[in-house]
Design an enzyme around this catalytic site. Structure first.
Site, PDB file in Angstrom:
ATOM      1  N   GLU A  60     -21.724  16.416  -2.483  1.00 35.24           N
ATOM      2  CA  GLU A  60     -22.253  16.774  -1.159  1.00 35.24           C
ATOM      3  C   GLU A  60     -22.570  18.268  -1.106  1.00 35.24           C
ATOM      4  OE1 GLU A  60     -19.865  13.369   1.418  1.00 35.24           O
ATOM      5  OE2 GLU A  60     -18.828  15.158   0.743  1.00 35.24           O
ATOM      6  N   ASP A 103      -3.628 -21.408 -34.043  1.00 36.56           N
ATOM      7  CA  ASP A 103      -4.022 -20.233 -33.254  1.00 36.56           C
ATOM      8  C   ASP A 103      -4.779 -19.190 -34.055  1.00 36.56           C
ATOM      9  OD1 ASP A 103      -1.684 -19.567 -34.809  1.00 36.56           O
ATOM     10  OD2 ASP A 103      -1.586 -17.703 -33.653  1.00 36.56           O
ATOM     11  N   ASP A 154       0.022 -26.106 -37.072  1.00 38.06           N
ATOM     12  CA  ASP A 154       0.304 -24.760 -37.574  1.00 38.06           C
ATOM     13  C   ASP A 154       1.676 -24.334 -37.026  1.00 38.06           C
ATOM     14  OD1 ASP A 154      -0.148 -22.004 -38.381  1.00 38.06           O
ATOM     15  OD2 ASP A 154      -0.527 -21.617 -36.256  1.00 38.06           O
ATOM     16  N   TYR A 155       2.277 -23.311 -37.604  1.00 36.45           N
ATOM     17  CA  TYR A 155       3.603 -22.902 -37.117  1.00 36.45           C
ATOM     18  C   TYR A 155       3.542 -21.641 -36.236  1.00 36.45           C
ATOM     19  CZ  TYR A 155       8.484 -21.719 -36.775  1.00 36.45           C
ATOM     20  OH  TYR A 155       9.715 -21.403 -36.265  1.00 36.45           O
ATOM     21  N   ASP A 156       3.330 -20.458 -36.866  1.00 35.31           N
ATOM     22  CA  ASP A 156       3.405 -19.205 -36.085  1.00 35.31           C
ATOM     23  C   ASP A 156       2.259 -19.111 -35.081  1.00 35.31           C
ATOM     24  OD1 ASP A 156       5.626 -17.402 -37.180  1.00 35.31           O
ATOM     25  OD2 ASP A 156       4.631 -18.124 -38.999  1.00 35.31           O
ATOM     26  N   TYR A 158       0.810  -1.215   0.000  1.00 29.85           N
ATOM     27  CA  TYR A 158       0.000   0.000   0.000  1.00 29.85           C
ATOM     28  C   TYR A 158       0.850   1.275   0.000  1.00 29.85           C
ATOM     29  CZ  TYR A 158      -3.522   3.454   1.036  1.00 29.85           C
ATOM     30  OH  TYR A 158      -4.320   4.566   0.964  1.00 29.85           O
ATOM     31  N   ASP A 174     -10.519  -1.405  -7.641  1.00 26.83           N
ATOM     32  CA  ASP A 174      -9.472  -0.392  -7.608  1.00 26.83           C
ATOM     33  C   ASP A 174      -8.038  -0.826  -7.845  1.00 26.83           C
ATOM     34  OD1 ASP A 174      -9.115   2.224  -7.790  1.00 26.83           O
ATOM     35  OD2 ASP A 174      -9.394   2.698  -5.685  1.00 26.83           O
TER      36      ASP A 174
HETATM   37  O1  LIG Z   1      -0.009 -20.272 -40.611  1.00 28.49           O
HETATM   38  P1  LIG Z   1       1.047 -19.764 -39.718  1.00 28.49           P
HETATM   39  O2  LIG Z   1       2.215 -20.670 -39.591  1.00 28.49           O
HETATM   40  O3  LIG Z   1       0.493 -19.391 -38.373  1.00 28.49           O
HETATM   41  O4  LIG Z   1       1.591 -18.422 -40.384  1.00 28.49           O
HETATM   42  C1  LIG Z   1       0.758 -17.255 -40.504  1.00 28.49           C
HETATM   43  C2  LIG Z   1       1.629 -16.055 -40.834  1.00 28.49           C
HETATM   44  O5  LIG Z   1       2.609 -15.997 -39.818  1.00 28.49           O
HETATM   45  C3  LIG Z   1       3.707 -15.089 -39.943  1.00 28.49           C
HETATM   46  O6  LIG Z   1       3.278 -13.830 -39.481  1.00 28.49           O
HETATM   47  C4  LIG Z   1       2.875 -13.823 -38.124  1.00 28.49           C
HETATM   48  O7  LIG Z   1       3.964 -14.230 -37.277  1.00 28.49           O
HETATM   49  C5  LIG Z   1       5.114 -13.339 -37.243  1.00 28.49           C
HETATM   50  C6  LIG Z   1       6.174 -13.961 -36.356  1.00 28.49           C
HETATM   51  O8  LIG Z   1       5.716 -14.157 -35.054  1.00 28.49           O
HETATM   52  C7  LIG Z   1       4.667 -11.958 -36.753  1.00 28.49           C
HETATM   53  O9  LIG Z   1       5.780 -11.076 -36.776  1.00 28.49           O
HETATM   54  C8  LIG Z   1       3.566 -11.442 -37.658  1.00 28.49           C
HETATM   55  O10 LIG Z   1       3.089 -10.221 -37.145  1.00 28.49           O
HETATM   56  C9  LIG Z   1       2.417 -12.450 -37.731  1.00 28.49           C
HETATM   57  O11 LIG Z   1       1.420 -12.018 -38.617  1.00 28.49           O
HETATM   58  C10 LIG Z   1       4.259 -15.066 -41.331  1.00 28.49           C
HETATM   59  O12 LIG Z   1       5.153 -14.017 -41.478  1.00 28.49           O
HETATM   60  C11 LIG Z   1       3.230 -15.071 -42.414  1.00 28.49           C
HETATM   61  O13 LIG Z   1       3.833 -15.294 -43.679  1.00 28.49           O
HETATM   62  C12 LIG Z   1       2.259 -16.224 -42.189  1.00 28.49           C
HETATM   63  O14 LIG Z   1       1.289 -16.259 -43.195  1.00 28.49           O
END
Ligand SMILES: O=P(O)(O)OC[C@H]1O[C@H](O[C@H]2O[C@H](CO)[C@@H](O)[C@H](O)[C@H]2O)[C@H](O)[C@@H](O)[C@@H]1O
Length: 923
Positions: free
Chosen positions: A525, A828, A642-644, A229, A288
């Site tokens: 008040e 994602d 999926d990757y990114d 606090y 708060d």
């Molecule tokens: O299908 P994904 O493997 O999820 O790829 C989707 C796109 O991902 C990439 O961009 C996103 O990730 C980047 C790295 O974290 C980030 O910088 C960017 O803002 C994101 O949009 C990638 O560059 C794209 O080509 C993919 O299509």
């Protein structure tokens, strides 16, 4: 509906009288129950302090704590009898200047504990208490320092330090009992008493015994409680939220983080306490800036809880907030709530823009903030006063004689009244200077007007400020006073309640001009006290929450001394007719929007929010045991990843999103198991995937959202876009270049058959604006003529051929692996929903599904399409694990969710280890 209380958008038809809001609450609850949303009928309020003071008498004298090490700063810190804080809703917990009668303390026979009223935060406390008329209620809060003295206290009155450090010794209180010395039985005894304690509000409402609000104490370690606090709250957050940051920059700001561990620990203790008493279907309101981490802690502990956060202080502009070293932790903590509510629209707007600008979070179409799929709605609803009680207080018989005495004392003179805490943000110095300017610019007032300024000590009270005020008062009185005329009468002390209302009612003008104030209840008040008096006008600072609702007050910039002086002059000269008109409007506002309607609105807004959320749609967390047992029993398994954002966390620059050693290990382990077929299905191009994952021999890859595929164990790619019209790429590139030139930080990623414009590194608001413009252009011009699809991704805009998507690739993989009995598919992003949709087709009731030859099979086949027969799939519903990466409330077709890429990897590693540990499972 007028502008007073709103939830996102104003509506012209809403009735906000207390009766109407309560009816709306009732209706929402009935609707929710009918549609299966669990509701317990209970509201839990989580406040820093309990509004009950517990004092503890040890059984033997020898047990009593030794006398205080550090006496309180001055006698006014500890008034002889309790005080009522009334300057704001809750944000500032320090003592007010109105003395209250001592209530009868509650004590059970033979008990060591005595309970009394903790005064302060009267607007919040009365609002919360009023909900006991319609709901079962719990208030969870800190006990405050426990002392042996059976008195009622303003919050923090004993703790008010005369030092800026938060060491324990500085907060020694008279007869303070260290929490560690209170035995579990004694704690249990207090908890029991608090369950049935009847507050003055409960009694006032005529609630029967056993009804009303129950209180639950949070037992905090003394050192942590004060580090929280007086440390982090008062030294770091309070100045920041009131734009006082620059005052400390050179000296103390370097230590803005010093009390963070205490803040985090206390918030964790509160969250744990809530989780202990929580029942499914409770509505939880956290109050708060003391407890900003509690929403996200609760979200983790109780993912399905309905959590609201009300911020009683101002919320500063993003440029101020971004200076906070723990800015992300604080914002993330708040964003765990379902609904975050502020006093005014401008505070809510600052918060939203801070989330966007500082953390890069996205705003949803309804104005909420999206964090990993969890949406926190943003609203505002100003707190009011308990108008009925204030009205009654203004009728106390002791008031009129005092008012008469003041009138007699200043006969023939106009009276300006001010009453503030002596805290730098209250602008007392600026007000005195403005009064001096009044006497300078309008000399006709010399000898004809007095300023009665009452200041009460604040927690952040500094001797320097006190000295500055005294010197200024002496200067004005020396310059403009005479033997029979003293222009400024300054009282730095606690005044009695009767004196306070007497002063408000005799005023010819109220001047309340803080530099910042979350709300400010003194002004309300004042209006009520003037109803049976002169209907005098009010000069208000435009930097107070209340000002947005008080259009009929004379609003000023307190830094503009000439403007304030002119407003004082105007107020003193105002005709009776104008005074009456203005007063009537203000009075209507103050008496319609009370603390009770505020509290009922909070209940209503949270109910409306969770109604829109649809509980049935919440995605449950991945069931690890089921996942692993299905994996073990399946003869063949598919991994479609999926990757990114799934295997690699999202980062600022696309090229920096490289796989971690754990990701590589998991993929290697899984793809080495001959029972497994592992595919990465990404929007990335083949070159990126090959560069980072190409060395994993048995890993299959699909690039550019299904445009290309490289089968496991092969090096060559199949291009599904070969026969498609690709002329549009040049045109899209030109458009993207146009936007890149105009959007600093943005970049273009050109792939073989798709193209992406990224704006993650740009100014978030400008980037989003440009993205929307660009999307509009592409969709309404190019996409109508060309076979393309425009996709809005994570801070990017992608264009790809229409025929291609990740769902098609999933079908293709299934078609060639019809004997698979287990599928783990994770993603994602929106494009990953195509994968989930493809797998959803096989989750019907049919025991086994048939799969027609997908487009991606026939498109590139050498043989005629008729060559391909539908196949029978071995998959059943139990073997499919579609997994969204994000929050449980994220809208997705996936059956399960995990919260982060790290969690995906952890599951994959665990499954990979099963493979390694159970060679007998291998074919
Ligand atoms: O299908 P994904 O493997 O999820 O790829 C989707 C796109 O991902 C990439 O961009 C996103 O990730 C980047 C790295 O974290 C980030 O910088 C960017 O803002 C994101 O949009 C990638 O560059 C794209 O080509 C993919 O299509």
């Amino acid at each position: 509906m007028d502008s007073f209380a709103e939830h996102r958008r104003p509506s012209n038809t809403d009735d906000i009288s207390l009766v109407a809001v309560r009816e709306q609450v009732h209706k929402l609850e009935a609707d929710h129950r009918a549609s299966g949303i669990p509701l317990s009928g209970r509201i839990i309020h989580v406040c820093h302090y309990l509004p009950v003071v517990a004092s503890f008498a040890r059984k033997s004298r020898a047990d009593l704590p030794s006398p205080p090490q550090t006496p309180p700063a001055k006698s006014s810190d500890i008034p002889e009898s309790p005080v009522e804080a009334s300057s704001s809703g809750a944000g500032d917990a320090s003592a007010s200047s109105i003395e209250q009668p001592v209530p009868q303390p509650a004590k059970e026979k033979g008990s060591q504990w005595t309970l009394g009223v903790r005064y302060g935060h009267s607007a919040m406390v009365s609002g919360i208490a009023s909900l006991a008329a319609t709901h079962e209620q719990l208030v969870i809060g800190w006990t405050g320092d426990i002392t042996t003295a059976p008195v009622s206290l303003p919050p923090a009155a004993y703790g008010a330090p005369n030092t800026s450090t938060a060491s324990e010794s500085a907060y020694g209180a008279p007869g303070k009992v260290p929490v560690k010395d209170i035995a579990p039985e004694a704690r249990g005894e207090l908890e029991h008493m608090l369950k049935t304690y009847r507050s003055r509000e409960d009694i006032g409402m005529g609630l029967e015994e056993g009804r009303g609000t129950a209180y639950v104490p949070v037992w905090l370690d003394d050192r942590e409680a004060h580090g929280h606090y007086e440390g982090y709250c008062k030294q770091t957050l309070w100045p920041l939220f009131h734009y006082l940051l620059w005052q400390d920059v050179a000296t103390e700001y370097a230590s803005a983080d010093a009390h963070w561990p205490s803040y985090a620990a206390v918030n964790a203790a509160f969250a744990q306490r809530v989780a202990e008493v929580y029942r499914p279907g409770d509505l939880i309101w956290i109050h708060d800036y003391h407890l900003l981490l509690v929403p996200s802690l609760l979200r983790q502990a109780l993912p399905e809880a309905s959590v609201g956060l009300f911020v009683h202080t101002p919320f500063p502009s993003s440029e101020i907030f971004r200076c906070l070293p723990r800015r992300k932790e604080i914002l993330d903590g708040m964003l765990g709530a379902n609904l975050i509510c502020f006093q005014t629209y401008s505070y809510s707007r600052h918060f939203t823009s801070t989330c966007v600008r500082v953390c890069g979070y996205e705003i949803t179409s309804t104005g909420g903030i999206d964090v990993q799929g969890h949406v926190a709605a943003i609203a505002y609803c100003p707190v009011g006063v308990d108008a009925e009680r204030v009205e009654k207080d203004t009728l106390r018989p002791g008031i009129e004689p005092k008012a008469e005495a003041i009138r007699a004392l200043y006969e023939g003179k106009k009276i300006i009244v001010g009453r503030d805490k002596l805290d730098a943000v209250k602008g007392v110095v600026q007000k005195l200077r403005a009064f001096e300017k009044l006497l300078q610019d309008y000399p006709q007032w010399i000898g004809n007007v007095v300023l009665i300024q009452v200041t009460s000590p604040a927690l952040s009270d500094s001797p320097k400020l006190e000295r500055q005020v005294s010197e200024l008062v002496a200067h004005i009185n020396g310059e403009y006073g005479s033997l029979d005329f003293i222009p400024v009468h300054h009282y730095h002390q606690t005044i009695k309640k009767d004196e306070f209302y007497a002063l408000l009612s005799v005023a010819d003008l109220g001047v309340i001009t803080p530099l910042r104030d979350g709300m400010n209840t003194t002004s309300m008040e004042f209006v009520i006290a003037q109803e049976r008096s002169k209907r005098s006008p009010l000069v208000l600072s435009e930097f107070m929450g209340i000002s947005s609702n008080m259009a009929d007050a004379l609003q000023v910039n307190p830094w503009n001394l000439g403007e304030v002086a002119a407003a004082m002059h105007r107020g003193l000269m105002m005709t009776d007719e104008e005074k009456l008109n203005r007063h009537q409007q203000l009075y209507k506002t103050v008496t319609t929007h009370t603390s009770h309607t505020w509290a009922a609105m909070l209940a209503k807004m949270l109910l409306a929010q969770i109604g829109g959320q649809n509980f049935a749609r919440m995605t449950p967390p991945m069931p690890k045991d089921r996942l692993e047992s299905q994996y073990v029993s399946a003869k063949k398994r598919l991994f479609l990843l999926d990757y990114d954002g799934t295997l690699a966390p999202i980062v600022r620059v696309p090229s920096a999103a490289v796989p971690s050693p754990e990701t590589l290990e998991a993929l290697e382990r899984l793809s080495n198991d001959p029972q497994n077929v592992v595919f990465i299905i990404s929007g990335r191009d083949g070159a990126f995937l090959e560069q980072h994952l190409g060395h994993i021999k048995n890993l299959g890859m699909s690039a550019e959202h299904g445009g290309f595929v490289r089968e496991p164990g092969h090096r060559e790619w199949t291009n599904f876009t070969e026969s498609l019209d690709m002329d549009w790429m040049g045109e899209v590139l030109e458009i993207f270049k146009y936007y890149t030139e105009r959007t600093t930080g943005s970049l273009i990623e050109v792939k073989k058959s798709s193209i992406t414009w990224h704006y993650r590194a740009s100014d978030p608001e400008w980037g989003l604006f440009q993205c929307r413009q660009c999307q509009d252009l592409l969709e309404n011009n190019l996409a109508r003529k060309r076979p393309i699809e425009v996709l809005v991704g994570k801070k990017n805009l992608e264009v790809r051929p229409l025929a291609v998507n990740k769902g098609e690739i999933v079908k293709r993989i299934l078609y060639y692996n019809p004997d698979a009995e287990f599928v783990f598919c994770a993603g994602d992003d929106k494009t990953d929903e195509d994968m989930f949709r493809a797998l959803l087709l096989f989750q019907g009731d049919a025991e086994k599904a048939k799969l027609e030859p997908p487009l991606s099979v026939t498109l590139v086949a050498k043989e005629p399409a008729t060559h391909f027969e539908p196949v029978d799939l071995a998959l059943s519903r139990e073997g499919i694990f579609t997994t969204a990466v994000g929050h449980s409330t994220k809208r997705t077709l996936a059956a399960w969710h995990v919260t982060s890429p790290e969690e995906v990897i952890s599951h994959l590693l665990d499954l990979g280890r099963i493979s390694g540990a159970a060679p007998e499972n291998k074919l």
